[in-house]
Design a protein around this motif. Sequence first.
Motif, short mmCIF file in Angstrom:
data_model
loop_
_atom_site.label_atom_id
_atom_site.label_comp_id
_atom_site.label_asym_id
_atom_site.label_seq_id
_atom_site.Cartn_x
_atom_site.Cartn_y
_atom_site.Cartn_z
N GLN A 164 -15.27 -9.16 35.61
CA GLN A 164 -16.37 -8.46 36.29
C GLN A 164 -16.35 -6.97 36.00
N TYR A 165 -17.55 -6.40 35.97
CA TYR A 165 -17.66 -4.95 35.87
C TYR A 165 -18.65 -4.45 36.93
N ALA A 166 -18.34 -3.30 37.48
CA ALA A 166 -19.15 -2.71 38.55
C ALA A 166 -20.20 -1.78 37.96
N SER A 167 -21.30 -1.60 38.69
CA SER A 167 -22.31 -0.62 38.29
C SER A 167 -22.92 0.01 39.53
N LEU A 201 -17.37 3.09 41.83
CA LEU A 201 -16.17 3.76 41.33
C LEU A 201 -15.00 3.59 42.29
N ASN A 202 -15.26 3.69 43.57
CA ASN A 202 -14.19 3.56 44.56
C ASN A 202 -13.53 2.18 44.50
N ASP A 203 -14.34 1.13 44.30
CA ASP A 203 -13.77 -0.21 44.25
C ASP A 203 -12.96 -0.45 42.98
N LEU A 211 -13.39 -3.29 35.94
CA LEU A 211 -14.06 -2.55 34.89
C LEU A 211 -15.28 -1.79 35.40
N LEU A 212 -15.61 -0.72 34.68
CA LEU A 212 -16.77 0.12 35.03
C LEU A 212 -17.11 0.99 33.83
N PHE A 213 -18.40 1.17 33.58
CA PHE A 213 -18.85 2.24 32.70
C PHE A 213 -19.15 3.45 33.60
#
Length: 337
Positions: A164-167, A201-203, A211-213
Motif C-alpha cells: 500500500q501507498y498513502a496519498s 505522511l504521519n501514518d 510507502l508515500l510519494f
Amino acid sequence: MRCADFAIITRRALCAGAVLGWALTAAPGACAQGAYPSRPIVMVVPQAAGGTNDIVGRVVAQKLTEKLGGSAVVENKPGAGGNIGTQAVARAPKDGYTLLMTISSSQAINPALYKAPGFDPVADFQPISLIGAVPNVLLAHPSFPAKTVPELLALAKSQPRTLQYASAGNGTLNHLLGEMLNQMAGIELQHVPYKGVAPALNDVLGGQLPLLFGSLPSTLAHIKAGRLRALAVSSPQRSPVLPDVPALAEFVPGYSGTLWIGLFAPAGVPNEALARLQDGMRQAMADKELRDKLEAQGVELAGTANKPVTPNEFAALLKQDIAKWAQIVKTSGATIN
C-alpha cells in the motif's frame, strides 16, 4: 518614482497590522500613483500556508517586488484541491494587481479530475513565469523490507495488490505518481487516500503504511533524520539536493512526474502591466540570492539565470501537461464531483 523599500505581508498580517518577520516595510506615500504598480499586488496561493507552493511563493514575491518597486500581499486561498483560489484569480479584475502563484497539480491535473473545476487553465490565464519544478520522492518507512527500487518492484510483482501507498487524496499528484508507476512498471500498488498530505505522511512516519510519494521540500528533514528512506525521485534526473538517491527513470524508463510552480495573471491584463510583471520575474529569476534560496528548498529552477523559460514556452508546457495528466487520470478512474 519607485518605492525605495517594499513589503511582503500576508492577508492575516495585514488585518492584524503585523508584518512578517522577514519583510521590509514600504514607506507611506513613497510610490507614484500613475505607473504600474501603484498599489499592492495580491499574489494568491491556492494552497494552505506552509506547503511547497506557499514557501516558494513568499520567497519569489519578496524578490519580485524588490525588482518592481511597491509591495505585495501574499494571500492563501486553499480549498477544492486549489480550485477555489484559482477561480478567484480567474474572476478577479484584469488590472495586474491579482496574480496566481500555483502548481501543476492544480493547473494541469484538476481540469481532468474535477467535473466542474470552475476555470479554464489556458483561456482564463496568461503565463508570467515558470519558476521551477519540485520532484516528489518515493519514500518508505525504515522498516520496509525493500531498500531499493528494484527490490520494491520485485516485491510488488511477487505480492500483487498487497503493498500500500498513502496519498493526500484521490487525484492528487502523489496518488497519480503511484498510478503512473503501476502502469509503467506493471505492478499493482494499492492506493490509500487520506484527507490531506499531513495525515498521510504521519501514518507513514508511524509505520501504519509503508510507502508515500512526498514533495522534496516537505520531506527533506525526515529523510535527513532517517525517519523515512528515500528510494527514488520522480524527476527524470537525480536531484542535486539528494545526489545519492536515484531517479525512478533509471529503473522505469520514461518515468517523469514533477510538480512545477509558476506565476500567472488573469487573461486580459493590460499589456503594459503584463510586460512589467514578465520583466520583473526575468530579473528576479536571474538574482543569485533568489536562486540560492530556492535551490536550498529542493527546487530545480527553470532555465538558467541568463536564459529563463519564456512565457510562450511555459504556455506550451502547460498544454503538454494537461494532455499527459488527463490520460493518467482517465486510466486511474479518479474523479471528483
